[in-house]
Design an enzyme around this catalytic site. Structure first.
Site, PDB file in Angstrom:
ATOM      1  CB  CYS A   2      -0.935   0.064   1.191  1.00 14.90           C
ATOM      2  SG  CYS A   2      -1.928  -1.386   1.439  1.00 14.90           S
ATOM      3  NE  ARG A  27       6.084   0.090  -0.933  1.00 18.82           N
ATOM      4  CZ  ARG A  27       6.853   0.637  -0.003  1.00 18.82           C
ATOM      5  NH1 ARG A  27       7.655   1.624  -0.307  1.00 18.82           N
ATOM      6  NH2 ARG A  27       6.849   0.214   1.238  1.00 18.82           N
ATOM      7  CD1 TRP A  74      -0.661  -6.459  -2.666  1.00 20.68           C
ATOM      8  CD2 TRP A  74      -0.967  -6.921  -0.501  1.00 20.68           C
ATOM      9  NE1 TRP A  74      -0.395  -7.788  -2.475  1.00 20.68           N
ATOM     10  CE2 TRP A  74      -0.571  -8.105  -1.150  1.00 20.68           C
ATOM     11  CE3 TRP A  74      -1.218  -6.970   0.877  1.00 20.68           C
ATOM     12  CZ2 TRP A  74      -0.419  -9.316  -0.491  1.00 20.68           C
ATOM     13  CZ3 TRP A  74      -1.067  -8.181   1.542  1.00 20.68           C
ATOM     14  CH2 TRP A  74      -0.673  -9.334   0.848  1.00 20.68           C
ATOM     15  CG  ASN A 100       0.264   2.077   3.855  1.00 19.40           C
ATOM     16  OD1 ASN A 100      -0.774   2.086   3.216  1.00 19.40           O
ATOM     17  ND2 ASN A 100       1.397   2.590   3.412  1.00 19.40           N
ATOM     18  N   GLY A 101      -0.831  -1.058   6.898  1.00 19.27           N
ATOM     19  CA  GLY A 101      -0.588  -1.895   8.081  1.00 19.27           C
ATOM     20  C   GLY A 101      -1.819  -2.725   8.378  1.00 19.27           C
ATOM     21  CD  GLU A 481      16.281 -13.976  -7.249  1.00 18.47           C
ATOM     22  OE1 GLU A 481      15.731 -14.462  -6.252  1.00 18.47           O
ATOM     23  OE2 GLU A 481      15.968 -12.882  -7.715  1.00 18.47           O
ATOM     24  CE  LYS A 485      12.903 -11.996  -9.349  1.00 20.06           C
ATOM     25  NZ  LYS A 485      13.661 -11.877  -8.158  1.00 20.06           N
ATOM     26  CD  GLU A 488       9.059 -12.135  -7.951  1.00 20.51           C
ATOM     27  OE1 GLU A 488       8.432 -11.578  -7.058  1.00 20.51           O
ATOM     28  OE2 GLU A 488      10.309 -12.105  -8.012  1.00 20.51           O
ATOM     29  CG  HIS A 504      17.792 -37.361  -3.253  1.00 19.91           C
ATOM     30  ND1 HIS A 504      18.170 -38.597  -2.807  1.00 19.91           N
ATOM     31  CD2 HIS A 504      18.933 -36.735  -3.633  1.00 19.91           C
ATOM     32  CE1 HIS A 504      19.483 -38.717  -2.890  1.00 19.91           C
ATOM     33  NE2 HIS A 504      19.972 -37.597  -3.391  1.00 19.91           N
ATOM     34  CE  LYS A 607      11.021  -3.589  -5.195  1.00 17.45           C
ATOM     35  NZ  LYS A 607      11.664  -4.695  -5.905  1.00 17.45           N
TER      36      LYS A 607
END
Ligand code: AGP
Length: 612
Positions: A2, A27, A74, A100-101, A481, A485, A488, A504, A607
């Site tokens: 947010c 954000r 968000w 926010n929060g 990584e 990438k 997402e 395995h 983000k």
């Protein structure tokens, strides 16, 4: 998560708020809204969807006034609808708030308010704050907010305005960042300094439990007792152009291509030939204290956690110091036995990730020296750690982290050199490393030259549903990584594994529709990785190999065995993550593009993750 922007001054607030929201859209981007005041009239505009949808709505119904607050969301409580978009109002539309929060006790507060006859219009936790302020508001908005804050459990960065006092904007912070922008006869409030770019570079960061009171001609910072506190005004050194896309179609692509320069910035002034070592200004630990360090715990989330894993290899090999890498979300609740001489290093691009912050605070509480690697200057973690190193990657706007990862690894390599030189690394070895590190930006520049080949490979595999990423040693975290990438931003299921581990279990996934990306080391385990590659080929799985150039025998073997081979510049093994990650970032980018995904704003993500 947010974004908040507030404005009070002489100019119309709406365009300033919208421009700020655009800068913060990364954000959170499921809905957006604003409230402005012209005299005692409050104009509320909000809309599910992107900022562009809000802008269309504002074209039909502009919001007048030189005071306003705004938000890009968000969702945490309630779906992304017009109704749940911020701002939220109370007192017959006389009070507006953005937040926010997460308010953890909102259910109880809501029940109490409902018992008092309050009717709720949204599913959000934020709306309780609006109604509580309304209940406490006599004639002073600042006092009403101050009385409400102790009732809230959880985290907040909030901004409030009221038509009953249309010359003041009130902000408060606990666990969610807020920054005041100081202009001439105007003041701004934002959750992220990026929103202030173009208006002012003079900022004041709020601390937890502080409130700010902004007027057109002044500002105050108050502590929890309502006492004015002195605050240091800082200067932001990012230019507006740093946060623009420039000629690139997406921030992610721009940031991928900024990596060579970002690496140069990370190393600038830190490589010291005289000592055959690296130098850091802000560790706040002297050589004696560092020599006493028996162990490091690296704590981080997501991509930063992958950088931490590379750091583990670097520290153990180059500095001979044991390292443990912990997910911050687990570490914060674990009571792991740690002796006094353990240093805790938090690694974070944003410096605001809730779990990483909590892990850092918990470590401080237990008496450990804490360090932070952060990109965002003045962020909460940067301020709360006992010492640290800035990444100097410049603003990273794309939700998928790219250049921050590279700079994290680069700073970890410099730290390993620094600590190694206090121990067993000779000056010859130190000088050699300095030379190798100086050559790194150009090597990454060349690695990025594989763009067209990567696009071709992406076109070939764009319809697959699963992919595997396999690597060993320094390249195992890079495999993780690469997989992160891809998933997402392209929503293709991908897993990263140490190459030998796939026998395995994961090898059961291999078929002609499941490509494997093999990251080939130049070092000692190359033959082992080639055997792992054969095992995949034997089961019909397509293979994309990423390998160091300059070894003809290896090249011939790969051309025989792999379906596609991408060569990256030959660098020493400890720097390979930085050249090998580049094609993986580009592969994820092109796969996402071909699948019509929103590269910079992938679904469900934001983000910086400032909630638990
Ligand atoms: C990576 O592409 C992510 N979007 C995410 O995993 C990120 O790295 C993580 O949330 C940690 O963020 P931080 O570095 O800002 O703490």
């Amino acid at each position: 998560m947010c974004g908040i922007v507030g404005y009070i001054g002489q100019r119309e607030a709406e365009p300033i708020l919208v421009e700020g929201l655009r800068r913060l859209e990364y954000r959170g981007y499921d809905s957006a809204g604003l409230a402005t005041l012209s005299g005692a009239e409050l104009h509320l505009r909000k809309q599910a969807g992107r900022i562009a949808d809000l802008v269309r709505h504002l074209r039909d119904r502009p919001a007048a006034g030189c005071l306003g607050i705004s938000h890009t969301r968000w969702a945490t409580h309630g779906p992304a609808t017009d109704r749940n978009a911020h701002p939220h109002v109370a007192g017959n539309g006389s009070i507006a708030i953005v937040h926010n929060g997460v308010i953890e006790n909102y259910t109880n507060l809501k029940r109490q308010l409902q018992a008092d006859g309050v009717v709720f219009a949204t599913d959000t936790d934020t709306e309780v704050i609006a109604h509580l302020i309304d209940q406490h508001l006599q004639d002073d908005l600042v006092e009403a907010v101050r009385q409400v804050l102790p009732l809230l459990k959880g985290t907040y960065g909030l901004a409030v305005v009221s038509s009953r006092q249309p010359d003041v904007l009130v902000g408060a912070r606990l666990g969610s960042p807020l920054v005041v922008g100081i202009g001439a006869d105007e003041h701004l409030l934002a959750s992220d300094p990026a929103a202030l770019l173009g208006h002012t570079r003079n900022v004041v960061y709020l601390q937890d439990h502080q409130m700010c009171v902004l007027r057109a001609d002044g500002w105050d910072l108050l502590d929890a007792n309502h006492t004015r506190v002195a605050a240091a005004v800082q200067r932001i050194d990012w230019a507006p152009a740093d946060a623009d896309k420039g000629p690139y179609e997406h921030y992610m692509l721009k940031e991928i291509y900024e990596q060579p320069e970002a690496l140069e910035n990370a190393m600038r002034g830190r490589l010291a030939d005289a000592d055959a070592s690296a130098h850091f200004g802000g560790l706040n630990l002297n050589a004696r204290q560092l020599r006493r360090a028996e162990r490091f715990v690296f704590t981080a989330c997501g991509t930063s956690w992958h950088a931490a894993l590379v750091g583990e290899y670097l520290f153990e090999e180059l500095a001979r110091i044991p390292v443990e890498v912990e997910y911050a979300s687990e570490f914060r609740y674990r009571n792991a036995p740690m002796d006094r001489n353990t240093i805790v290093l938090a690694i974070t691009q944003s410096g605001e990730t809730a779990d990483t912050l909590a892990a850092l605070r918990e470590s401080k509480r237990k008496g450990h020296h804490t360090l932070a690697l952060c990109n965002v200057v003045g962020s909460t973690i940067a301020r709360e750690a006992d010492g640290g190193v800035y990444l100097h990657a410049g603003p990273e706007i794309g939700v998928a982290s790219t250049k921050a990862f590279s700079n994290q690894v680069c700073v970890l390599a410099m730290l390993a050199l620094y600590l190694g030189r206090m121990g067993h690394l000779s000056s010859i070895q130190g000088l050699r490393m300095l030379k190798e590190m100086r050559a790194l930006p150009n090597a990454v520049r060349r690695a990025l030259g594989c763009h067209d080949d990567v696009r071709r490979i992406a076109a070939k595999y764009q319809h697959v549903r699963n992919m595997l990423y396999l690597g060993r040693q320094y390249l195992f975290p890079v495999a993780l990584e690469g997989a992160l990438k891809l998933k997402e931003i392209s929503y293709i299921h991908a897993e990263g594994y140490p190459a030998a581990e796939m026998k395995h279990g994961p090898i059961a996934l291999v078929d002609e529709n499941t490509p494997s990306v093999f990251l080939i080391n130049a070092g000692g385990v190359v033959d082992k990785v080639l055997s792992n590659l054969e095992e995949i080929k034997a089961r019909g799985g397509p293979v994309i190999a990423i390998a160091p150039e300059g070894d003809d025998e290896l090249a011939n073997q790969l051309h025989d065995r792999a379906d596609d081979v991408l060569f990256v510049p030959q660098v020493p093994e400890y720097l390979q993550p930085l050249v090998s990650v580049a094609p993986l970032q580009l592969l994820a980018y092109h796969m996402a593009l071909l699948r019509d995904c929103d590269v910079d704003k992938p679904r469900n993500l934001a983000k910086s993750v400032t909630v638990e």
